[in-house]
Enzyme design. Structure first.
Site, PDB file in Angstrom:
ATOM      1  N   SER A 103       0.963  -1.666  -0.336  1.00 46.10           N
ATOM      2  CA  SER A 103      -0.119   0.441  -0.735  1.00 46.10           C
ATOM      3  C   SER A 103       0.419   1.607   0.325  1.00 46.10           C
ATOM      4  O   SER A 103       0.514   2.414  -0.779  1.00 46.10           O
ATOM      5  CB  SER A 103      -0.917  -0.430   1.143  1.00 46.10           C
ATOM      6  OG  SER A 103       0.039   0.388   2.479  1.00 46.10           O
ATOM      7  N   THR A 104       1.866   1.183   0.626  1.00 49.54           N
ATOM      8  CA  THR A 104       2.590   2.695   0.543  1.00 49.54           C
ATOM      9  C   THR A 104       2.870   2.723  -0.416  1.00 49.54           C
ATOM     10  O   THR A 104       2.994   3.593  -1.169  1.00 49.54           O
ATOM     11  CB  THR A 104       4.190   2.342   0.622  1.00 49.54           C
ATOM     12  OG1 THR A 104       3.957   2.340   2.848  1.00 49.54           O
ATOM     13  CG2 THR A 104       5.147   3.020   1.273  1.00 49.54           C
ATOM     14  N   ALA A 106       1.384   2.264  -3.936  1.00 51.71           N
ATOM     15  CA  ALA A 106       0.181   2.397  -4.918  1.00 51.71           C
ATOM     16  C   ALA A 106       0.194   3.650  -4.107  1.00 51.71           C
ATOM     17  O   ALA A 106      -0.314   4.612  -5.025  1.00 51.71           O
ATOM     18  CB  ALA A 106      -0.873   1.365  -4.197  1.00 51.71           C
ATOM     19  N   GLU A 128       4.523  -5.828 -14.313  1.00 46.68           N
ATOM     20  CA  GLU A 128       4.817  -4.699 -15.187  1.00 46.68           C
ATOM     21  C   GLU A 128       3.928  -3.549 -14.084  1.00 46.68           C
ATOM     22  O   GLU A 128       3.830  -3.861 -13.295  1.00 46.68           O
ATOM     23  CB  GLU A 128       3.536  -4.808 -16.085  1.00 46.68           C
ATOM     24  CG  GLU A 128       2.981  -3.564 -17.022  1.00 46.68           C
ATOM     25  CD  GLU A 128       2.691  -3.354 -18.153  1.00 46.68           C
ATOM     26  OE1 GLU A 128       2.295  -2.065 -18.602  1.00 46.68           O
ATOM     27  OE2 GLU A 128       1.646  -4.247 -17.591  1.00 46.68           O
ATOM     28  N   GLN A 167      11.878 -18.916 -14.178  1.00 46.73           N
ATOM     29  CA  GLN A 167      12.243 -17.896 -14.751  1.00 46.73           C
ATOM     30  C   GLN A 167      13.754 -17.181 -13.755  1.00 46.73           C
ATOM     31  O   GLN A 167      12.747 -17.063 -12.618  1.00 46.73           O
ATOM     32  CB  GLN A 167      11.719 -16.911 -15.672  1.00 46.73           C
ATOM     33  CG  GLN A 167      10.927 -16.328 -13.999  1.00 46.73           C
ATOM     34  CD  GLN A 167       9.551 -15.538 -14.596  1.00 46.73           C
ATOM     35  OE1 GLN A 167       8.886 -15.446 -15.782  1.00 46.73           O
ATOM     36  NE2 GLN A 167       8.722 -14.601 -13.980  1.00 46.73           N
TER      37      GLN A 167
END
Length: 183
Positions: A103-104, A106, A128, A167
Site C-alpha cells: 500500500s505504501t 500504491a 509490469e 525464470q
C-alpha cells in the site's frame, strides 16, 4: 481460503512452499511481501509494430538495465516497466497467488495490472509497473509487492508448467523465445 502467516510457515516447514532467500520480514499476516530485484526493463517508445509471430529484436521494444545490488532506479511518469522479485518462489499445485503493490507504493500512484500466479508456478516473478504522475525512486531489495496466497479447494490437475517456469530476473514475453532481459 487466504493463507495466514501460520499457514505459510507450516507449508514452508513441510517443504510444500518454497521461498529463496527467505527472510523473516517476507512472511506477513496474510501473504508474502516480496522484495525488488535488480533488473528492470523500460518499455521503449517506438513506431515499430511488435508482431508476436515475428517479434524481431527485443532491444527495439525494451531498454533493460541492472541497477546492481543495493542500487536504485527511477520510475518515470506514465512509463511502463518490467521488474522482478528478488525471491524465487515455488507454489504447490493447490496454492495460487494474487499480486498487489504494497500500500505504501500504491499511495505514490504507481500501478500494476492485475496479476495471478498460477498454482505450481516456480521462479522469480516478472511484474509490469506503470509510473505515477511524478517520478518515483525505487531501491533494490525494498519490500515492494504483496503476494496473497490462496488455497484452492482441490489441487490443480494441470499445475503451471509453461515457459516462464524457473525464470530468474526479468523475463520478456514468450514470443521472444527463452530470452531473458539483457542488461
Amino acid at each position: 481460503m487466504i493463507l495466514s502467516d501460520r499457514d505459510i510457515e507450516t507449508l514452508i516447514r513441510a517443504g510444500e512452499l518454497g521461498i529463496e532467500p527467505l527472510d523473516d520480514e517476507v512472511i506477513r499476516e496474510n501473504g508474502l511481501d516480496l522484495r525488488l530485484g535488480s533488473t528492470y526493463c523500460e518499455f521503449r517508445s517506438t513506431g515499430t509494430v511488435l508482431d508476436p509471430r515475428s517479434p524481431g529484436d527485443p532491444g527495439e521494444f525494451y531498454d533493460c538495465r541492472d541497477a546492481g545490488e543495493g542500487g536504485s532506479f527511477i520510475i518515470a511518469p506514465h512509463r511502463h516497466y518490467l521488474l522482478h522479485t528478488a525471491e524465487y518462489i515455488r507454489l504447490p499445485p493447490y496454492v495460487a497467488g494474487l499480486v498487489n503493490l504494497r500500500s505504501t507504493w500504491a499511495r505514490t500512484g504507481i500501478y500494476i495490472p492485475s496479476t495471478v500466479v498460477d498454482a505450481g508456478f516456480e521462479g522469480q516473478l516478472t511484474i509490469e509497473v506503470i509510473g505515477s504522475e511524478f517520478p518515483v525512486k525505487l531501491y533494490v531489495g525494498d519490500r515492494f509487492l504483496h503476494l496473497v496466497l490462496v488455497k484452492m479447494e482441490t489441487p490443480s490437475t494441470r499445475p503451471y508448467s509453461g515457459r516462464y517456469r524457473g525464470q530468474k530476473g526479468v523475463r520478456l514475453p514468450q514470443f521472444f523465445g527463452e530470452m531473458q532481459a539483457k542488461t
